[in-house]
Write an enzyme that holds these catalytic residues in place. Structure first.
Site, PDB file in Angstrom:
ATOM      1  N   HIS A   1      -2.788  10.055  24.261  1.00 54.17           N
ATOM      2  CA  HIS A   1      -2.114   8.980  24.979  1.00 54.17           C
ATOM      3  C   HIS A   1      -2.618   8.536  26.405  1.00 54.17           C
ATOM      4  CE1 HIS A   1       0.508  10.561  21.607  1.00 54.17           C
ATOM      5  NE2 HIS A   1       1.345   9.274  21.709  1.00 54.17           N
TER       6      HIS A   1
ATOM      7  N   ASP B   1      -2.793   6.023  22.858  1.00 50.84           N
ATOM      8  CA  ASP B   1      -1.465   5.299  22.466  1.00 50.84           C
ATOM      9  C   ASP B   1      -0.775   4.748  23.703  1.00 50.84           C
ATOM     10  OD1 ASP B   1      -2.458   5.310  19.802  1.00 50.84           O
ATOM     11  OD2 ASP B   1      -0.749   6.163  19.055  1.00 50.84           O
TER      12      ASP B   1
END
Length: 289
Positions: A257, A112
């Protein structure tokens, strides 16, 4: 008045009425008159044509000007045109997908907040080294300034998803703002790759009814996760590796992430747990949609 004279006047009146009716009938039912020639530009109020070179007379209007079809004639015909092909809109969900079913002994890796030129290229290189595909949920403001990385994601076969434009807390936004956050990112990705995202993830995993409805209108399905590596807390690469390996199971979706902070630990952890997952018999895949 003598009888003979009255008879003559009656005949004359009858002939006159007959002639008058004939004239009216001819004017109403006869062939249409030829249209008058078009006005010269100066007579119609427009500018006069420029004189031809050499002092000769200017060229006249074309012999038969093509008439534009009227709106009245085109309007009914548009109803018979085949409708433009539109992507099927998915159903409005009440909760996001937490894992993938029907993928066998497979897992899904997701990243992400990117793309980030400091960390995303090395994650892409690691995935490429092992021949694995993953999902990248990009933020519009990051993708806008790193479009080459978005193209590289797609070129390597990864799925590019929508993670909003500026990573806000969705439930605190008005529906119009949610639409702007998701719609702007989808438009950007479509402009870069030629197709809009089919998946989206709410920042912080915070969904609401409006986000499900707007996401569906944009043609996207909501995807959450099964295993959170908590790499955003920067717990150390070893801690991230243990969370992934302990949570490994068929259909599991792993959240990591590639932006939003110092993601050096996330990069290092991927290099360690990815080969271990493959050695354990897992395949790393992406949703079939």
């Amino acid at each position: 008045m003598p009888t003979g004279r009255r008879t003559v006047l009656r005949i004359a009146a009858a002939l006159g009425a007959t002639a008058t009716f004939g004239v009216l009938a001819t004017d109403r039912f006869g062939p249409p008159q030829a249209a008058p020639p078009p006005l010269a530009p100066e007579a119609a109020g427009g500018p006069a044509p420029a004189p031809a070179r050499g002092g000769g007379p200017a060229a006249g209007p074309p012999a038969s000007a093509r008439l534009r079809p009227s709106t009245y004639r085109l309007q009914p015909m548009t109803a018979y045109a085949p409708p433009a092909a539109r992507r099927a809109v998915p159903p409005v969900r009440q909760r996001p997908f937490l894992q993938m079913s029907g993928v066998g002994r497979s897992m899904v890796l997701t990243f992400d907040d990117g793309p980030d030129p400091r960390y995303t290229p090395e994650i892409l290189a690691t995935l490429r080294r092992y021949g694995c595909r993953a999902m990248f949920f990009v933020c519009g403001e990051m993708a806008a300034v790193n479009q080459d990385l978005v193209r590289q994601m797609a070129a390597d076969g990864h799925v590019v998803g929508n993670h909003s434009w500026s990573h806000p807390l969705i439930p605190k936004l008005r529906p119009s703002r949610i639409r702007h956050e998701l719609g702007s990112t989808s438009d950007l990705v479509e402009g870069i790759l030629g197709s809009a995202p089919l998946w989206y993830r709410a920042p912080f995993g915070a969904w609401n009814r409006h986000s499900f409805e707007i996401g569906a209108e944009l043609g996207m399905e909501p995807l959450a996760w099964t295993v959170d590596t908590l790499d955003w807390q920067e717990p150390g690469a070893g801690s991230i590796v243990r969370r992934v390996l302990d949570g490994a199971a068929p259909g599991v979706v792993v959240l990591s992430h590639d932006a939003g902070g110092d993601r050096a630990q996330s990069v290092a952890a991927l290099k360690r747990y990815l080969p271990e997952l493959l050695d354990a018999g897992y395949s790393i895949t992406v949703p079939p949609r």
